[in-house]
Design an enzyme around this catalytic site. Structure first.
Site, PDB file in Angstrom:
ATOM      1  N   CYS A  84      14.581   1.366 -34.198  1.00 45.21           N
ATOM      2  CA  CYS A  84      13.547   0.542 -34.806  1.00 45.21           C
ATOM      3  C   CYS A  84      13.800  -0.948 -34.630  1.00 45.21           C
ATOM      4  O   CYS A  84      12.866  -1.718 -34.444  1.00 45.21           O
ATOM      5  CB  CYS A  84      13.418   0.889 -36.278  1.00 45.21           C
ATOM      6  SG  CYS A  84      14.973   0.805 -37.154  1.00 45.21           S
ATOM      7  N   HIS A 110      15.749   0.895 -41.885  1.00 45.43           N
ATOM      8  CA  HIS A 110      14.640   0.712 -40.970  1.00 45.43           C
ATOM      9  C   HIS A 110      14.406  -0.782 -40.756  1.00 45.43           C
ATOM     10  O   HIS A 110      14.846  -1.614 -41.544  1.00 45.43           O
ATOM     11  CB  HIS A 110      13.381   1.357 -41.573  1.00 45.43           C
ATOM     12  CG  HIS A 110      12.249   1.507 -40.615  1.00 45.43           C
ATOM     13  ND1 HIS A 110      12.414   2.078 -39.379  1.00 45.43           N
ATOM     14  CD2 HIS A 110      10.928   1.167 -40.695  1.00 45.43           C
ATOM     15  CE1 HIS A 110      11.262   2.087 -38.749  1.00 45.43           C
ATOM     16  NE2 HIS A 110      10.343   1.536 -39.538  1.00 45.43           N
ATOM     17  N   ASP A 139       4.389  -1.871 -37.981  1.00 42.51           N
ATOM     18  CA  ASP A 139       5.622  -1.125 -37.701  1.00 42.51           C
ATOM     19  C   ASP A 139       5.539  -0.542 -36.298  1.00 42.51           C
ATOM     20  O   ASP A 139       4.916   0.504 -36.086  1.00 42.51           O
ATOM     21  CB  ASP A 139       5.814  -0.007 -38.729  1.00 42.51           C
ATOM     22  CG  ASP A 139       7.171   0.632 -38.583  1.00 42.51           C
ATOM     23  OD1 ASP A 139       7.865   0.357 -37.581  1.00 42.51           O
ATOM     24  OD2 ASP A 139       7.548   1.418 -39.493  1.00 42.51           O
TER      25      ASP A 139
END
Lengths: 309, 665
Positions: free
Chosen positions: B412, B454, B470
């Protein structure tokens, strides 16, 4: 007329004239005799173990025999043996020195275990069995064994089961300075001994033993002795606790001790007076350090832990 | 060989017990100490035991002083100072060993046991997790057992009995401990206030480089636990906001300093309010975690910074309970003036030229900012990008170029970073947000693990304010919907508890989850019982003020004391009934004011004590003889009639015994 008790006291006093400055070991030794038990004296040579044995034998008017134990002594040398009599054409029993009323077994732990156990068997059975015949030993029969401290060279330690057959173990210890000087200044002890008149005889001793056995042990006292036994079995430092036989020994010795005080019942203090002598040689410390005083120390510890009921 | 009388009492078995106890209690400390120090401590203990075994003399004072000095100096050099828990505990352990080396009397032994209690306490400073509670109780009981052992003048008591007595004592102490726990006024701060070295803690760091989030994600340690007041929002809405990173130097991302003076931007929310409680594990830093976006009221000692990150005024050194409120529909800083957004557009110049060119191409194609954002996400979605815990290492100056055009595999943080860089190249304010995403229900609460760590992005769009984007959701939508396990399948790097739900059926995992529930309960009820919880709890019982709290504390202590006293009297009253003559004897001794050891209470010994106390006369002699007769001269136990007679005599006995009165007085 003298009571048996007074006679006993007088005999004890007379013995005190010879064994100087050791009233407690002397009284314990006498108590063992009164309690029909055998006595073990453990000490270094030359402090009067033999004199003590001879004094007791003479004062009580008993036969006296002595065996010096050595490593080559055989069982037959003690209990006796059958000899073939050529004239009679049969075996004739030749009794050994054990057939006496007071037997001094000197330096018992120098003999081999086999010979030791021959004597200890005789002590327990109060009879000798040989060639299929059982021959009773004379009454009373009282063994005074002496042994050197275990760390001396050339000794065979007595196993626990055999130590258990001795009612009491006492140590004489070196005399006090004053008493030793009196000893050095005075007459030869052997000469004094030779002059010593018996103050008692076998029937009188028998009566005393019966009187001692009749001294009352109350339920409280029984529970005290039992508490001591139980404590010895639970204690962390003791490998093997006291046996029931040890309990009986403590009771008998305490009865004799109380009787010597002219009492008809046993007090806890009587138990305390005889306990170390009764228990020390029967207690095996778990750890082998302080070997020489292990049992004695443990016995004192037990006395100081167990509450008087 | 030199023997020492004073150490005879303290023979090998006794000192052995004490040394074994102290060794056990030092164990957790010794594991933290430098190995040479632990070895030295063990050697000193062995030396002391050897001395006892052989009955030798203790080493002379000078040698002991030198040794103690050398140990303290070596520890001071190793730790730099004696400030701090580890150095202090190491010194305590070393000096306990030295104390053993000079221990000869009963008093010294007691001191050693007290040091044993200190060693236990030291462990509490290090960790208050539940398993250590068991350790503490065990340690207390063992300490007490050896302390009981010391009370006996000569003998070593059987350890089993000691342990039983010590266990009973510890049980009796529990009510008092509970009273203190509930009622003793708390000061703000952790239950055990000691600053700790921040080492060994896992958690998000304050900065980000490609690779550090994916490393964190390989741990299934609990980051925090959440308890929602209402139903939990769906997983895809659970963005737990942590540090916001805006400064980029080409490799590293760092937060803006809080002292920048920028105002906290305005937040508008719509939709339902979500009330929840976070039970945060200690991570040693100042940021807290809150569901996007946090709303007032904020917990005490916390604030929001310009990046809308919830922060604590003090580093989080202990598990903390935070009641929070959030809304997942929000609009942030919609009307921010452009001068406030400069920090979010800044880029190091001269790096990532390919990315810059790509951004320029897309910008030319896009009608507006939102179209540009969509273009970027479409690129991630359509091109063969991979989502992986083991991305190839990025090297060199142009790392974003390398990622976007060569490796095309990342976690991520790679996607978030690339996204923000693309935004900034066309002048859109953007920033990286780190935190956690998702959660896992367990009973009535949710667990968020380090594996849920994350990173995502926020971009500021004219008229709409900051928008959460995201990029990971474009590449691996399962990650956001179902968590890391669903997105990565059976990657070997993934810790067991972070895998998908369907893998949770096995017993070990379920047991671990059960354990987590216990742990959560322990943290929530015991460790978090600070000033505010205490206040709330006591208010329910009408205790509102500090003064009332103190009154209640005193009253409760008095009550517990009374109960214990009652128990003791009751226990002591019952026994004599079994043996009335013993009771009579004890009363006699009490009246005479004589203290005798229990092993020396025979009649002759009592007589001697009475004589010594000057109490021996015809009356006492008669009384004692009476007692002796009933006690030792009867075959049967004394019957009540006889006992009454003796009791009467005893009652009469001290009445005649008045202190001599001065003549004419």
């Amino acid at each position: 007329m003298d009571s048996t008790h007074d006679r006993a006291r007088r005999a004890l006093d007379a013995a005190g004239e010879i064994i100087l400055g050791k009233p407690v070991p002397l009284r314990l030794a006498f108590a063992a005799l009164l309690a029909r038990g055998h006595l073990l004296i453990e000490d270094v040579p030359g402090v009067g173990k033999t004199t003590l044995a001879q004094t007791l034998a003479r004062l009580c008017g008993l036969d006296y025999g002595r065996v010096q134990f050595t490593s080559d002594l055989l069982p037959a040398d003690i209990v006796g043996l059958s000899i073939y009599d050529r004239n009679a054409g049969a075996f004739r029993w030749q009794p050994g020195p054990v057939f006496t009323q007071v037997l001094l077994a000197d330096e018992l732990n120098r003999a081999s275990p086999k010979t030791q156990s021959a004597l200890l068997e005789a002590m327990e059975e109060r009879a000798v069995t040989a060639d299929g015949d059982t021959r009773p030993l004379p009454e009373p029969f009282f063994v005074i064994a002496t042994q050197n401290p275990l760390d001396q060279v050339g000794t065979f330690a007595l196993p626990e089961s055999q130590l258990d057959r001795f009612l009491l173990r006492v140590s004489m210890g070196y005399p006090e300075a004053r008493d030793e000087q009196a000893l050095l200044a005075g007459e030869d002890r052997r000469a004094v001994l030779a002059r010593l008149q018996p103050l008692l005889d076998a029937p009188q001793l028998e009566a005393m033993q019966q009187a001692c056995a009749a001294v009352l042990t109350s339920p409280a006292l029984v529970s005290y002795i039992h508490a001591l036994l139980a404590a010895s079995r639970e204690h962390a430092d003791i490998r093997l606790g006291l046996s029931p036989r040890a309990g009986l020994a403590i009771r008998a010795a305490a009865q004799a001790w109380a009787w010597l005080d002219d009492r008809e019942h046993v007090l806890p203090e009587d138990v305390q007076a005889v306990f170390v002598a009764c228990a020390a040689h029967r207690l095996q410390p778990r750890q082998a350090h302080h070997e020489s005083h292990g049992g004695e120390h443990l016995a004192r510890v037990l006395l100081s832990t167990v509450a008087v009921p | 060989m030199a023997r020492d009388n004073a150490t005879e009492w303290l023979a090998a078995p006794r000192i052995g017990r004490i040394l074994a106890l102290l060794g056990l209690l030092s164990l957790p400390h010794m594991l933290q100490m430098p190995p040479w120090a632990s070895a030295a401590v063990l050697l000193i203990g062995a030396w002391r035991l050897w001395i006892a075994r052989r009955g030798l003399r203790l080493p002379p004072l000078l040698l002991r002083l030198l040794l103690a000095g050398a140990l303290a100096t070596a520890l001071a050099l190793h730790y730099g100072s004696f400030n701090g828990l580890e150095a202090g505990m190491a010194l305590l352990v070393a000096m306990t060993a030295m104390k053993a080396l000079e221990t000869r009397s009963r008093r010294d032994c007691r001191l050693l046991i007290y040091l044993g209690f200190l060693l236990l306490l030291g462990q509490v400073l290090r960790s208050q997790d539940m398993p250590w509670l068991v350790w503490m109780l065990l340690g207390v009981v063992l300490n007490l057992a050896v302390l009981i052992d010391l009370q006996h003048p000569q003998a070593l008591l059987p350890m089993r009995g000691n342990l039983r007595r010590a266990g009973l004592l510890a049980l009796k102490a529990i009510p008092l401990a509970l009273v203190f726990f509930v009622l003793f006024p708390r000061i703000p701060g952790p239950l055990w206030g000691l600053p700790q070295e921040g080492s060994g803690r896992t958690g998000l760091s304050d900065s980000m480089e490609p690779g550090n989030v994916s490393q964190l994600a390989q741990s299934d340690a609990v980051a925090f636990r959440v308890r929602f007041d209402g139903p939990a929002p769906p997983n895809r809405e659970l963005y737990w906001r942590g540090p916001v990173l805006s400064r980029f130097d080409g490799i590293r991302w760092d937060p803006l300093p809080d002292e920048g003076g920028l105002p906290v931007p305005a937040l508008q929310t719509s939709g339902p309010l979500i009330d929840y409680e976070i039970q945060l594990e200690a991570h040693g830093r100042k940021y807290l975690l809150a569901l996007d976006m946090p709303l007032a009221p904020l917990p005490a000692q916390t604030y929001l910074n310009a990046d809308y990150v919830l922060k604590s005024r003090q580093p989080v050194m202990d598990a903390r309970l935070l009641p929070l409120r959030a809304s997942t529909r929000w609009e942030l800083a919609a009307d921010a003036p452009r001068w406030q957004l400069g920090n979010y557009r800044r880029m190091p110049s001269g790096i990532n030229p390919q990315t810059q060119a790509l951004a320029a191409t897309w910008a030319a194609e896009s009608a507006d900012s939102e179209a540009f954002v969509d273009r970027v996400l479409r690129h991630f979605r359509q091109q063969p990008y991979r989502y992986t815990l083991e991305p190839p290492r990025l090297t060199g100056r142009h790392r974003i170029d390398q990622f976007l055009f060569e490796t095309r595999a990342g976690f991520c943080e790679h996607y978030a970073a690339a996204f923000v860089v693309l935004m900034r190249f066309v002048g859109l304010p953007a920033r990286v947000v780190t935190g956690y995403q998702g959660s896992e229900p367990n009973g009535d609460y949710h667990i968020v693990r380090q594996s849920d760590a994350h990173a995502w992005a926020e971009v500021w769009i004219e008229g709409r304010g900051w928008m959460r984007v995201d990029p990971t959701a474009a590449i691996a939508p399962e990650r956001i919907e179902y968590g890391l396990g669903a997105a990565l399948g059976d990657s070997a790097l993934l810790p067991g508890l972070a895998r998908g739900y369907e893998r949770r059926r096995d017993l070990a995992a379920r047991l671990l989850l059960q354990w987590d529930r216990l742990d959560a309960a322990w943290n929530r009820t015991v460790l978090a019982f600070g000033p505010s919880l205490q206040r709330d709890f006591l208010r329910r019982f009408g205790v509102n003020e500090l003064r009332d709290m103190l009154y209640a504390l005193v009253a409760a202590i008095a009550l517990v004391g009374l109960l214990l006293a009652a128990q003791v009297t009751w226990a002591h009253r019952r026994k004599p009934e079994a043996d009335p003559l013993r009771a009579i004897r004890e009363r006699l001794l009490r009246r005479a004011g004589i203290e005798l050891p229990p092993a020396q209470r025979g009649p002759r010994q009592i007589e001697a004590a009475l004589r010594e106390a000057g109490l021996w006369d015809a009356d006492s002699e008669r009384l004692l003889a009476h007692y002796t007769r009933l006690r030792y001269a009867r075959r049967e136990p004394a019957d009540p009639e006889l006992l009454r007679g003796l009791r009467r005599a005893l009652r009469a006995w001290p009445a005649r015994r008045r202190p001599p009165r001065a003549p004419g007085g």
